[in-house]
Write an enzyme that holds these catalytic residues in place. Structure first.
Site, mmCIF file in Angstrom:
data_model
loop_
_atom_site.group_PDB
_atom_site.id
_atom_site.type_symbol
_atom_site.label_atom_id
_atom_site.label_comp_id
_atom_site.label_asym_id
_atom_site.label_seq_id
_atom_site.Cartn_x
_atom_site.Cartn_y
_atom_site.Cartn_z
ATOM 1 N N ASP A 1 -52.577 2.120 54.884
ATOM 2 C CA ASP A 1 -52.093 1.368 53.678
ATOM 3 C C ASP A 1 -51.235 0.061 53.095
ATOM 4 O O ASP A 1 -50.205 0.417 53.771
ATOM 5 C CB ASP A 1 -51.414 2.658 52.667
ATOM 6 N N ASP A 2 -52.440 -0.778 52.960
ATOM 7 C CA ASP A 2 -51.080 -2.298 53.009
ATOM 8 C C ASP A 2 -50.874 -2.802 54.206
ATOM 9 O O ASP A 2 -50.384 -3.776 54.393
ATOM 10 C CB ASP A 2 -49.890 -2.400 51.953
ATOM 11 N N CYS B 1 -54.654 -0.291 45.508
ATOM 12 C CA CYS B 1 -55.350 0.800 46.572
ATOM 13 C C CYS B 1 -55.782 2.105 45.793
ATOM 14 O O CYS B 1 -57.143 2.794 46.251
ATOM 15 C CB CYS B 1 -54.400 1.898 46.144
ATOM 16 N N ARG C 1 -59.888 3.217 47.876
ATOM 17 C CA ARG C 1 -60.042 4.013 48.080
ATOM 18 C C ARG C 1 -61.622 4.616 47.223
ATOM 19 O O ARG C 1 -62.323 5.543 48.298
ATOM 20 C CB ARG C 1 -58.875 5.413 47.876
ATOM 21 N N LYS D 1 -52.840 9.803 51.680
ATOM 22 C CA LYS D 1 -52.472 9.722 50.067
ATOM 23 C C LYS D 1 -53.782 9.681 49.869
ATOM 24 O O LYS D 1 -54.817 9.440 49.995
ATOM 25 C CB LYS D 1 -51.948 8.009 50.375
ATOM 26 N N HIS E 1 -54.009 9.315 45.755
ATOM 27 C CA HIS E 1 -54.066 8.025 45.348
ATOM 28 C C HIS E 1 -55.650 8.141 44.016
ATOM 29 O O HIS E 1 -56.227 7.010 43.959
ATOM 30 C CB HIS E 1 -53.629 7.132 45.649
ATOM 31 N N SER F 1 -49.070 6.996 45.798
ATOM 32 C CA SER F 1 -48.054 5.869 46.334
ATOM 33 C C SER F 1 -46.741 6.499 46.832
ATOM 34 O O SER F 1 -46.151 7.119 45.429
ATOM 35 C CB SER F 1 -48.481 4.391 45.456
ATOM 36 N N HIS G 1 -47.008 1.474 53.505
ATOM 37 C CA HIS G 1 -46.896 0.748 52.310
ATOM 38 C C HIS G 1 -45.796 0.967 51.725
ATOM 39 O O HIS G 1 -44.702 1.592 52.070
ATOM 40 C CB HIS G 1 -47.966 2.134 51.221
ATOM 41 N N ASP H 1 -56.795 -0.518 53.716
ATOM 42 C CA ASP H 1 -57.067 -0.588 52.040
ATOM 43 C C ASP H 1 -56.976 -1.238 51.196
ATOM 44 O O ASP H 1 -57.733 -1.562 50.347
ATOM 45 C CB ASP H 1 -56.399 0.995 51.310
ATOM 46 N N ASN H 2 -56.463 -1.957 51.926
ATOM 47 C CA ASN H 2 -56.289 -3.666 51.030
ATOM 48 C C ASN H 2 -54.898 -4.101 51.545
ATOM 49 O O ASN H 2 -54.659 -4.061 52.543
ATOM 50 C CB ASN H 2 -55.545 -3.899 49.677
ATOM 51 N N LYS I 1 -52.400 -8.797 49.245
ATOM 52 C CA LYS I 1 -52.959 -7.454 47.946
ATOM 53 C C LYS I 1 -53.242 -7.901 46.766
ATOM 54 O O LYS I 1 -51.844 -8.825 45.968
ATOM 55 C CB LYS I 1 -51.910 -6.544 48.395
HETATM 56 MG MG MG Z 1 -52.804 -0.193 49.665
#
Ligand code: MG
Length: 450
Positions: free
Chosen positions: A45-46, A85, A89, A138, A140, A163, A224, A276-277, A297
């Site tokens: 994540d991130d 996020c 997903r 996660k 989300h 998150s 994240h 994810d980003n 992001k």
């Molecule tokens: Mg993310």
């Protein structure tokens, strides 16, 4: 320029063009192999393009990701399907751009909505083909009961429903919950132990399902913000706390590889690592790095959506390959459907394609195109090496940003520094027309849910 739709793409395969013939080769080998492969997707994540060692990180040590790249294929031009996020997903799990589902921003603890049950989630599809399925990490995509992973084809769920920073008291957020299936088992979740516990849960799932095909979706909570790390990794990395967190994720990759080997399923498992980003740059030293890419992001510059991606499948994916052709998380559902011996749904538009030829045979894909959406806007379009980014005026994480139409040659200029829009007006017009046509083809779009 013409945007090929999915039916045309499938038609091309059926017509026996080069891609189609190779597709049959790859598919035939799947059949010979008997049992369909296990699929493991580790989704950070991130995590930025420049964060793993094998993508050039100067201070963060990722020996397990680096080994995974040596043993498999490392993509240079891989995209997540959105710059934040929840939309990202939604795209990965359905093979569809998030705008088609009205998931244009992120869900909050106050959200009543989520990924609609009418969407075909890749877990549902694989479950139909006999796969055991788990989501560990996660989610989300809606935390109300009707939107949880267990309602989208996952036999098992362990993790945070949204998150890890969504515990803002003045907004009325509750402490961050940790869930098992549909129950909250800990609140607030002990975030320092999440990476380790997700890894342990994943290893248990692999051990319990070694005798049948399984799909393990492991969307990590980290890196994240707020960053959390277990004691074993705290203060160890030259890359500071962010580096500690990424190095613990990397440890998890090594543990998963071991688990696949110990359970005798390594040769029959496709394992994927991606993010994810892009990195959350406004968090400064707590955010990651996009390397030489522009921005991060929340933007449709390359740093927001081009992410590390490594795929490993011993004996099937050529070891040590660097793949410069495009691919995206949108390709997962159609590709996994093919690997399972099935087919993606035909009653709805899909935006990804089955990339088994690219993955297993090293041949091309049908569409070298990608659309960048953010907050419900169609902001950019890539076709081959060219990227057009429409004029923008707005704010990105509070910072005013304004730019005219931007045209980049991503092959020569992956850092998006040299705007060729004025020098190439015809190309700009052609790409604008392709964007307009694609946008028109998406209508009517649902209202924003998130
Ligand atoms: Mg993310």
């Amino acid at each position: 320029m013409k945007t090929m739709n999915r039916r045309e793409a499938l038609g091309m395969l059926g017509a026996g063009v080069a891609g189609g013939m190779l597709m049959r080769g790859a598919a035939a080998r799947e059949a010979e192999n008997g049992r369909p492969p296990n699929i493991v997707v580790v989704f950070a994540d991130d995590l930025g393009y420049g964060d793993p060692g094998c993508y050039g990180a100067p201070l963060i040590n990722t020996p397990n990701l680096d080994r995974m790249a040596r043993e498999g294929v490392r993509f240079t031009d891989f995209y997540c399907s959105a710059a934040v996020c929840s939309p990202s997903r939604a795209g990965l799990l359905t093979g569809r751009y998030h705008v088609r589902m009205g998931i244009n921003t992120v869900f909050f603890p106050q959200s009543k909505d989520g990924l609609d049950v009418s969407e075909v989630c890749v877990a549902e599809l694989l479950k139909e083909h006999g796969y055991a399925t788990a989501c560990i990490g996660k989610w989300h995509l809606g935390h109300q009961p009707e939107f949880l992973p267990t309602r989208h084809g996952f036999d098992y769920y362990f993790g945070l429903p949204y998150s890890n920073d969504m515990d803002v008291e003045k907004r009325g957020d509750p402490p961050v919950p940790l869930m098992r299936n549909e129950e909250i088992i800990e609140q607030p979740a002990d975030q320092n132990t999440l990476t380790r516990r997700y890894t342990e849960e994943a290893i248990r799932f692999i051990g319990e399902h070694r005798d049948r095909p399984f799909f393990l979706y492991l969307p990590h909570t980290m890196p994240h913000v707020p960053l959390h790390v277990s004691e074993d990794f705290s203060g160890k990395s030259k890359g500071g706390l962010y580096g500690d967190v990424v190095e613990e994720l990397d440890w998890g990759i090594g543990e998963l590889r071991n688990a696949l080997q110990v359970n005798g399923v390594d040769d029959n498992t496709l394992m994927i690592f991606t993010s994810d980003n892009g990195p959350w740059l406004v968090k400064e030293e707590h955010g990651g790095s996009a390397g030489s890419l522009r921005e991060g992001k929340g933007t449709t510059f390359e740093g927001g959506m081009r992410v590390p991606c490594i795929m490993r499948w011993p004996g099937r994916i050529e070891a040590g390959r660097v793949e410069r052709r495009m691919a995206s998380t949108l390709d997962f559902l159609p590709t996994f459907a093919g690997l399972a011996g099935g087919a993606p749904p035909t009653d709805r538009a899909l935006d990804g394609e089955d990339i088994r030829p690219l993955l297993l045979d090293g041949t091309g894909r049908n569409r070298e195109e990608f659309h960048y959406f953010h907050q419900g806007q169609h902001q950019a379009f890539r076709s081959g090496k060219w990227k057009l980014k429409r004029p923008y005026k707005g704010r990105i994480y509070g910072k005013p940003v304004e730019h005219p139409a931007l045209l980049f040659d991503l092959e020569a200029d992956p850092g998006e520094q040299h705007n060729l829009a004025e020098a190439e007006p015809e190309r700009v017009a052609e790409m604008e027309a392709a964007m307009d046509a694609f946008w028109a083809s998406l209508q009517p779009l649902p209202a924003n849910k998130s």
